[in-house]
Design a protein around this motif. Structure first.
Motif, mmCIF file in Angstrom:
data_model
loop_
_atom_site.group_PDB
_atom_site.id
_atom_site.type_symbol
_atom_site.label_atom_id
_atom_site.label_comp_id
_atom_site.label_asym_id
_atom_site.label_seq_id
_atom_site.Cartn_x
_atom_site.Cartn_y
_atom_site.Cartn_z
ATOM 1 N N ALA A 48 37.260 9.108 19.085
ATOM 2 C CA ALA A 48 37.847 8.061 19.916
ATOM 3 C C ALA A 48 39.366 8.049 19.787
ATOM 4 O O ALA A 48 40.075 7.690 20.721
ATOM 5 C CB ALA A 48 37.272 6.711 19.525
ATOM 6 N N TRP A 49 39.892 8.466 18.642
ATOM 7 C CA TRP A 49 41.338 8.484 18.452
ATOM 8 C C TRP A 49 42.000 9.551 19.321
ATOM 9 O O TRP A 49 43.144 9.408 19.729
ATOM 10 C CB TRP A 49 41.684 8.735 16.988
ATOM 11 C CG TRP A 49 41.330 7.579 16.120
ATOM 12 C CD1 TRP A 49 40.242 7.466 15.326
ATOM 13 C CD2 TRP A 49 42.058 6.364 15.983
ATOM 14 N NE1 TRP A 49 40.244 6.251 14.697
ATOM 15 C CE2 TRP A 49 41.354 5.561 15.081
ATOM 16 C CE3 TRP A 49 43.231 5.879 16.535
ATOM 17 C CZ2 TRP A 49 41.787 4.294 14.726
ATOM 18 C CZ3 TRP A 49 43.673 4.612 16.165
ATOM 19 C CH2 TRP A 49 42.951 3.835 15.274
ATOM 20 N N ASN A 50 41.304 10.652 19.584
ATOM 21 C CA ASN A 50 41.852 11.725 20.406
ATOM 22 C C ASN A 50 41.608 11.513 21.896
ATOM 23 O O ASN A 50 42.142 12.270 22.704
ATOM 24 C CB ASN A 50 41.246 13.072 20.002
ATOM 25 C CG ASN A 50 41.710 13.506 18.645
ATOM 26 O OD1 ASN A 50 42.762 13.099 18.185
ATOM 27 N ND2 ASN A 50 40.925 14.342 17.995
ATOM 28 N N ASP A 51 40.840 10.530 22.260
ATOM 29 C CA ASP A 51 40.475 10.301 23.653
ATOM 30 C C ASP A 51 41.640 9.636 24.387
ATOM 31 O O ASP A 51 41.996 8.497 24.116
ATOM 32 C CB ASP A 51 39.231 9.418 23.726
ATOM 33 C CG ASP A 51 38.722 9.247 25.141
ATOM 34 O OD1 ASP A 51 39.153 10.020 26.025
ATOM 35 O OD2 ASP A 51 37.898 8.348 25.358
ATOM 36 N N ARG A 52 42.246 10.381 25.328
ATOM 37 C CA ARG A 52 43.391 9.863 26.061
ATOM 38 C C ARG A 52 42.975 8.818 27.104
ATOM 39 O O ARG A 52 43.815 8.069 27.587
ATOM 40 C CB ARG A 52 44.134 11.011 26.743
ATOM 41 C CG ARG A 52 44.569 12.125 25.829
ATOM 42 C CD ARG A 52 45.704 11.773 24.970
ATOM 43 N NE ARG A 52 46.900 11.616 25.780
ATOM 44 C CZ ARG A 52 48.056 11.221 25.305
ATOM 45 N NH1 ARG A 52 48.174 10.950 24.033
ATOM 46 N NH2 ARG A 52 49.092 11.079 26.090
ATOM 47 N N ALA A 53 41.716 8.769 27.451
ATOM 48 C CA ALA A 53 41.252 7.806 28.450
ATOM 49 C C ALA A 53 41.419 6.372 27.965
ATOM 50 O O ALA A 53 41.541 5.451 28.778
ATOM 51 C CB ALA A 53 39.797 8.076 28.798
ATOM 52 N N ARG A 54 41.458 6.172 26.670
ATOM 53 C CA ARG A 54 41.604 4.813 26.160
ATOM 54 C C ARG A 54 42.984 4.240 26.458
ATOM 55 O O ARG A 54 43.193 3.032 26.397
ATOM 56 C CB ARG A 54 41.313 4.757 24.671
ATOM 57 C CG ARG A 54 42.330 5.455 23.817
ATOM 58 C CD ARG A 54 41.904 5.465 22.336
ATOM 59 N NE ARG A 54 42.815 6.262 21.556
ATOM 60 C CZ ARG A 54 43.927 5.804 20.995
ATOM 61 N NH1 ARG A 54 44.248 4.541 21.121
ATOM 62 N NH2 ARG A 54 44.711 6.602 20.308
ATOM 63 N N LEU A 55 43.955 5.105 26.802
ATOM 64 C CA LEU A 55 45.291 4.639 27.134
ATOM 65 C C LEU A 55 45.402 4.160 28.574
ATOM 66 O O LEU A 55 46.399 3.533 28.941
ATOM 67 C CB LEU A 55 46.305 5.767 26.896
ATOM 68 C CG LEU A 55 46.386 6.281 25.459
ATOM 69 C CD1 LEU A 55 47.343 7.455 25.381
ATOM 70 C CD2 LEU A 55 46.801 5.179 24.512
ATOM 71 N N SER A 70 43.398 -10.797 33.701
ATOM 72 C CA SER A 70 43.673 -9.419 34.098
ATOM 73 C C SER A 70 44.993 -8.915 33.537
ATOM 74 O O SER A 70 45.184 -7.713 33.380
ATOM 75 C CB SER A 70 43.646 -9.279 35.610
ATOM 76 O OG SER A 70 44.720 -10.004 36.187
ATOM 77 N N GLY A 71 45.918 -9.787 33.239
ATOM 78 C CA GLY A 71 47.214 -9.367 32.714
ATOM 79 C C GLY A 71 47.276 -9.311 31.212
ATOM 80 O O GLY A 71 48.278 -8.899 30.625
ATOM 81 N N TRP A 72 46.238 -9.753 30.529
ATOM 82 C CA TRP A 72 46.253 -9.750 29.080
ATOM 83 C C TRP A 72 46.120 -8.337 28.556
ATOM 84 O O TRP A 72 45.402 -7.499 29.105
ATOM 85 C CB TRP A 72 45.106 -10.591 28.533
ATOM 86 C CG TRP A 72 45.220 -12.056 28.831
ATOM 87 C CD1 TRP A 72 46.261 -12.699 29.446
ATOM 88 C CD2 TRP A 72 44.253 -13.053 28.540
ATOM 89 N NE1 TRP A 72 46.009 -14.011 29.565
ATOM 90 C CE2 TRP A 72 44.779 -14.279 29.018
ATOM 91 C CE3 TRP A 72 43.022 -13.043 27.941
ATOM 92 C CZ2 TRP A 72 44.094 -15.464 28.886
ATOM 93 C CZ3 TRP A 72 42.342 -14.219 27.819
ATOM 94 C CH2 TRP A 72 42.879 -15.419 28.286
ATOM 95 N N ALA A 73 46.770 -8.046 27.467
ATOM 96 C CA ALA A 73 46.618 -6.747 26.809
ATOM 97 C C ALA A 73 45.227 -6.682 26.199
ATOM 98 O O ALA A 73 44.714 -7.660 25.682
ATOM 99 C CB ALA A 73 47.677 -6.564 25.730
#
Length: 74
Positions: A48-55, A70-73
């Motif tokens: 999960a740390w290498n998964d760029r989709a989480r960004l 919708s605007g919350w981080a």
């Protein structure tokens, strides 16, 4: 790795010319496979740390007050 059969479509190549072409094709295929293997080893295990989709930004959820959150981080 198995290669599909190669057909000569035009001309009358000598056995030496065919051998040269096949040697080049095999060398390029081996180099491409070696580069692919090296890239797989260099990237390490998938996690999960290498998964760029989480960004990427998540799609807002539907429902009451969804516009507010919708605007919350997250």
């Amino acid at each position: 790795m198995s290669m599909p059969p190669i057909q000569v479509l035009h001309g009358q190549p000598t056995p030496e010319e065919l051998a040269t072409v096949l040697a080049v094709v095999q060398a390029r295929a081996a180099a491409a496979q070696a580069a692919l293997d090296a890239a797989r080893q260099a990237s390490g295990p998938a996690s999960a740390w290498n998964d760029r989709a989480r960004l990427l930004r998540r799609i807002p959820q539907h429902g009451a007050h969804a516009w507010r959150t919708s605007g919350w981080a997250g």
